[in-house]
Every structure is written in structure tokens, then in C-alpha cells.
Motif scaffolding. Structure first.
Motif, PDB file in Angstrom:
ATOM      1  N   LEU A   1       0.832  -1.196   0.000  1.00  0.00           N
ATOM      2  CA  LEU A   1       0.000   0.000   0.000  1.00  0.00           C
ATOM      3  C   LEU A   1       0.872   1.253   0.000  1.00  0.00           C
ATOM      4  N   ALA A   2       1.969   1.218   0.746  1.00  0.00           N
ATOM      5  CA  ALA A   2       2.881   2.356   0.770  1.00  0.00           C
ATOM      6  C   ALA A   2       3.533   2.560  -0.590  1.00  0.00           C
ATOM      7  N   GLU A   3       3.891   1.467  -1.270  1.00  0.00           N
ATOM      8  CA  GLU A   3       4.463   1.576  -2.621  1.00  0.00           C
ATOM      9  C   GLU A   3       3.450   2.202  -3.585  1.00  0.00           C
ATOM     10  N   PHE A   4       2.193   1.821  -3.449  1.00  0.00           N
ATOM     11  CA  PHE A   4       1.103   2.428  -4.235  1.00  0.00           C
ATOM     12  C   PHE A   4       1.063   3.941  -3.990  1.00  0.00           C
ATOM     13  N   ALA A   5       1.190   4.359  -2.732  1.00  0.00           N
ATOM     14  CA  ALA A   5       1.159   5.779  -2.402  1.00  0.00           C
ATOM     15  C   ALA A   5       2.341   6.520  -3.012  1.00  0.00           C
ATOM     16  N   VAL A   6       3.519   5.899  -2.993  1.00  0.00           N
ATOM     17  CA  VAL A   6       4.710   6.524  -3.569  1.00  0.00           C
ATOM     18  C   VAL A   6       4.517   6.760  -5.057  1.00  0.00           C
ATOM     19  N   ARG A   7       3.943   5.801  -5.745  1.00  0.00           N
ATOM     20  CA  ARG A   7       3.763   5.922  -7.198  1.00  0.00           C
ATOM     21  C   ARG A   7       2.645   6.891  -7.561  1.00  0.00           C
ATOM     22  N   LEU A   8       1.662   6.996  -6.688  1.00  0.00           N
ATOM     23  CA  LEU A   8       0.517   7.856  -6.979  1.00  0.00           C
ATOM     24  C   LEU A   8       0.790   9.328  -6.677  1.00  0.00           C
ATOM     25  N   SER A   9       1.598   9.592  -5.668  1.00  0.00           N
ATOM     26  CA  SER A   9       1.772  10.957  -5.147  1.00  0.00           C
ATOM     27  C   SER A   9       2.149  11.998  -6.192  1.00  0.00           C
ATOM     28  N   PRO A  10       3.161  11.764  -7.046  1.00  0.00           N
ATOM     29  CA  PRO A  10       3.535  12.830  -7.992  1.00  0.00           C
ATOM     30  C   PRO A  10       2.414  13.180  -8.968  1.00  0.00           C
ATOM     31  N   HIS A  11       1.599  12.205  -9.350  1.00  0.00           N
ATOM     32  CA  HIS A  11       0.476  12.485 -10.254  1.00  0.00           C
ATOM     33  C   HIS A  11      -0.584  13.337  -9.552  1.00  0.00           C
ATOM     34  N   LEU A  12      -0.808  13.069  -8.274  1.00  0.00           N
ATOM     35  CA  LEU A  12      -1.844  13.805  -7.547  1.00  0.00           C
ATOM     36  C   LEU A  12      -1.477  15.270  -7.379  1.00  0.00           C
ATOM     37  N   ARG A  13      -0.205  15.573  -7.242  1.00  0.00           N
ATOM     38  CA  ARG A  13       0.189  16.972  -7.078  1.00  0.00           C
ATOM     39  C   ARG A  13      -0.198  17.796  -8.305  1.00  0.00           C
ATOM     40  N   ALA A  14      -0.166  17.171  -9.468  1.00  0.00           N
ATOM     41  CA  ALA A  14      -0.571  17.887 -10.684  1.00  0.00           C
ATOM     42  C   ALA A  14      -2.092  17.951 -10.818  1.00  0.00           C
ATOM     43  N   LEU A  15      -2.769  16.847 -10.468  1.00  0.00           N
ATOM     44  CA  LEU A  15      -4.225  16.806 -10.640  1.00  0.00           C
ATOM     45  C   LEU A  15      -4.971  17.578  -9.553  1.00  0.00           C
TER      46      LEU A  15
END
Length: 465
Positions: free
Chosen positions: A148-162
Motif C-alpha cells: 500500500l505504501a508503494e502504491f502511495a509513492v507511485r501515486l503521489s507525484p500524479h496527484l500533485r498535478a491533478l
């Protein structure tokens, strides 16, 4: 809090270790799981270390010039002091294993779940306690949290833009971590989880405000329910009362907005209608509001009025019960409210009558029923109307020597107990007025109270058998 646990990024940073033997090996095992660049020095030591070729000498000050921090790990105190002096000369942050007085910081006991790490620290005073606490936390945090933490790491940079707004991202995270995307991530299907989460982020739903009426219990933070604790950690806004126990607000989310609306006798800092307006206003802003009330919201807490006001305004409202003061004080003092030999029924009433005038209250009390023998009467907010309560009960047949236990600050560290009887109750309270919230337990069961060295009864009339 003796020490502030901090998170130190190690990507591309150089960390230096100086030590020998098992003490050095244990720190190497920990740091090799990080992305840090390690420099290892082991003077006068022939030991080998898996995956690491140390430099078998003392480092120089120049060797430490690019170190982010240094760990010194010697069993021998004299060597530890020598290493610490060297690091001090290099002006680098220092940890000295098992010698916290020599260092600048402590390494906590760590629960490692990939990108998610949890540290347990005691300020270097009780490392065995920290390790035991770590063991219990490890049992509660499944290994799948690493995925779940790995999922968060991969998702975070995309969320900052969206979602450029911090509040929007936080709300999204709170939603997605309890969604199908999180379930897929825990199963190891991280690519699919990221796709689902990004689709939701591209089409965010409008904020829906909600109010939770939450019982904070009688004062002891450990008597909070698990649901109450979770809601406190999720709230955007907390509206709280005077009777909320010390330490409970420390469990709330640190960045939550807080509104104090406490009331004391004859001093309503915020009128009830203004509290209603505040709750409605904050919910209409799309916030998650916790209305935190001492005890239980529906036991003399005016929770019913607040629910009516919120529903009339079209606000979603939920109720989380709390341990009411009567139950908390009964447990704390080991006085049962019912007992086969002493009381077959119990009544809760409020003594907070205007000017002590119970007779002209539209909901006048049934004193004949309340004065019945072998019946426990618990009075909330009855200190200032104790004279009237004592007179009414004796006029309607209650024996003057009926035991009364007064519990002040029930369940809290400063709890005080006063054992008296019905006829002596007013004088007992005049002689030693309670300074905090207090509860009256009236009836045969009160005689079961046994004073202790920690909690002696302030008054104990001889007439109580």
C-alpha cells in the motif's frame, strides 16, 4: 514527550558508521535497507560484515565532511567516547549506540513496511520498552501495508498535478485508502490500483459536509471508543466542550480547526443557538465536523437539540456514543449502580434546574419514584442544587441516613471522592466545595464504597453502616 521523532530522507545521502563487532553489524543490517550511501570504519577489528567492506581504521575529520550524520557503535565506553569526540570535531549530527548521553539523536525502534516506516521512541530512556511496543505494533500492521505504501509513492507525484490544493489531496487520500484501489494495492496489483485512483482524481466529487456528535467519555482518554478516536483523527473541525478530559484533544488531528464552546454554571461562553449555527456553517463548507461532548452526547449533553438543528438544516449527522459519567464514576469507584441486595433500578437526573426550582420545570421530577428505597439515583450537575435535592428526597420518604457518594473529576488523575449521607450532603459540599465536574450517587449501593490510600473519602459519617 521527551524526544521528537523525525523522518530523515536518505536517498543519495552519505551516512558514516564507526564501530566494531555485533554492535556495528546490527546498525549495518538496519541501514543497508535504506538508499543511503554508507561509509563504514572499524578500527582494530578483524570481523567481516556481509555485503560491506569496511575501512579498517579510524576516520579523519575530512572523511566525515560529507556525512549527513554519523553513528558510533562500540561496546566499550572509552571507544565510544573517542568516536564521539571525533564526530564532534567534524560538527556532524551524532548517534552513539547505547550511550544516549554522548549523542545528539536516538534511532527509534522501527517497524519496516517498505516506504512506510514507523518509529517508536522513548528518548533513549527505555529501549527495551520501545522494542516491546514495536513488537505489538508489528503484529497489528500487516506486511501488505508495504505494498500500500508503494502504491502511495507511485501515486503521489500524479496527484500533485491533478489536485494542486493540499486540502483536496488530503481528502482524496483519506478516501482512496479505504477504496477498491487500496484493496488491489494490498494484493500486489499496484498498476491497476494506480489507474483506478487516477481516474477518481480526474473526476473529483463535490465535498459533502458531515457532523459527527461524539462522546468523549467521562475524562480518561483511554475510555474513548475506537470509533471516537478514528473520527478525531479524521476531523477537519472539532467543536468541543469544557468537560472534555485533559489529553483527549491531544489525540485529535493536529491541523484540525478547533472551536471551544465550553459552558460553566451561569457562564455560557457560546449560547446553544450559536453552537447550532457554527456546526451548520462548517458542514456547509464541506468539512467533516466532530462535535465532541463530555460523557455521552445523549445523556444531559443537549445532543438531541443539536441533531434536530442539523437535520432541519439538511446536514448529514451521525452519533458516536461515549461512556457517560455515571458509568465511568461507578467503575472508577467500584460502586455498582444496581445490585441484587441493594438496588433493583437506577435513575439518571440532572440537578441543573434554574435557581434550583424543580417544581415549576415543565418536566417536573417524580420525587416519589426517585425517593424509593433500594433505588439508585445518579445526579448530574447537582452540586449547586444539593440542598433542594436532599430536602425533596427526604420529604418524599428517603431516609436521612441514605448513603451518598460524591465523585469529583471522575476517572481522571485528580479524582476526589466524598462519602456522606443525604442529610449531611449540603454541609459536606459547603465545607469542601468540588472544583471540577462532580456526580452524586445516592442510594444503598453508595455504602459499598471502600476508601483506599489513593482515594480516601473526604467525609465518612458514622451513620453509614
Amino acid at each position: 514527550m521527551l524526544a521528537l521523532p523525525l523522518s530523515w530522507p536518505l536517498e543519495g545521502r552519505r551516512v558514516v558508521l564507526i564501530g566494531t563487532g555485533d554492535w556495528l553489524a546490527r546498525k549495518l543490517t538496519l541501514l543497508r535497507r535504506t538508499p543511503a550511501v554508507l561509509g563504514v570504519y572499524t578500527p582494530d577489528d578483524e570481523a567481516t560484515y556481509e555485503g560491506v567492506v569496511p575501512e579498517r581504521r579510524w576516520p579523519t575529520v575530512e572523511d566525515l565532511s560529507d556525512a549527513t550524520f554519523v553513528i558510533v557503535a562500540f561496546e566499550d565506553r572509552a571507544l565510544a567516547e573517542q568516536g564521539a569526540a571525533l564526530v564532534r570535531a567534524a560538527h556532524k549530527p551524532l548517534n552513539v549506540v547505547d550511550n544516549p548521553d554522548l549523542g545528539d539523536f536516538h534511532v527509534p525502534a522501527i517497524i519496516d513496511r517498505g516506504p512506510l516506516s514507523i518509529g517508536v521512541a522513548t528518548g533513549g530512556t527505555a529501549p527495551v520498552l520501545a522494542r516491546e511496543t514495536r513488537r505489538r505494533i508489528e503484529a497489528a500492521v500487516p506486511p501488505s501495508e508495504a505494498q500500500l505504501a508503494e502504491f502511495a509513492v507511485r501515486l503521489s507525484p500524479h496527484l500533485r498535478a491533478l489536485l494542486p490544493q493540499v486540502d483536496d489531496r488530503r481528502r482524496f487520500w483519506e478516501t482512496v485508502l479505504d477504496s477498491d484501489a487500496a484493496r488491489l494495492a494490498r494484493e500486489g496489483r499496484i498498476d491497476q490500483a494506480v489507474e483506478i485512483a487516477l481516474a477518481a482524481a480526474r473526476n473529483p466529487q463535490p465535498r459533502q459536509g458531515v457532523v459527527h456528535l461524539v462522546g468523549a467519555g467521562p475524562g480518561d482518554p483511554e475510555l474513548l471508543t475506537l470509533k471516537a478516536l478514528r473520527l478525531l483523527s479524521e476531523a477537519d473541525v472539532i467543536v468541543y466542550d469544557r468537560l472534555v478530559g485533559d489529553g483527549i484533544m491531544d489525540l485529535a488531528r493536529r491541523d484540525a480547526e478547533r472551536f471551544y464552546v465550553g459552558k460553566a454554571r451561569s457562564n455560557h461562553s457560546v449560547p446553544q443557538d450559536q453552537i447550532h449555527s457554527l456546526l451548520v456553517e462548517q458542514a456547509r463548507l464541506g468539512k467533516r465536523v466532530v462535535r465532541l461532548k463530555g460523557g455521552d452526547p445523549f445523556v444531559f449533553g443537549r445532543g438531541g437539540e443539536e441533531v434536530e438543528a442539523l437535520k432541519a438544516a439538511g446536514i448529514e449527522v451521525h452519533i458516536t456514543p461515549g461512556i457517560t459519567a455515571a458509568l465511568g464514576c461507578a467503575a472508577s469507584t467500584a460502586v455498582p449502580l444496581t445490585h441484587r441486595d441493594h438496588a433493583q433500578s437506577v435513575s439518571f437526573i440532572t440537578g441543573h434546574a434554574k435557581d434550583g426550582d424543580f417544581e415549576h420545570n415543565p418536566l417536573a421530577l417524580d420525587w416519589d419514584r426517585l425517593a424509593a428505597h433500594h433505588h439508585t439515583l445518579v445526579v448530574y450537575m447537582g452540586i449547586h442544587t444539593a440542598q433542594t435535592i436532599s430536602e425533596k428526597l427526604t420529604q418524599h420518604g428517603r431516609a436521612p441516613d441514605t448513603p451518598v457518594l460524591v465523585v469529583e473529576n471522575g476517572t481522571r488523575p485528580n479524582e476526589v471522592r466524598r462519602l456522606t449521607c443525604l442529610s449531611d450532603l449540603p454541609e459536606t459540599l459547603r465545607a469542601d466545595p468540588p472544583k471540577g465536574p462532580a456526580l452524586l450517587i445516592i442510594g444503598e449501593v453508595a455504602a459499598l464504597y471502600q476508601p483506599t490510600a489513593a482515594h480516601p473519602a473526604v467525609a465518612e459519617p458514622a451513620r453509614i453502616a
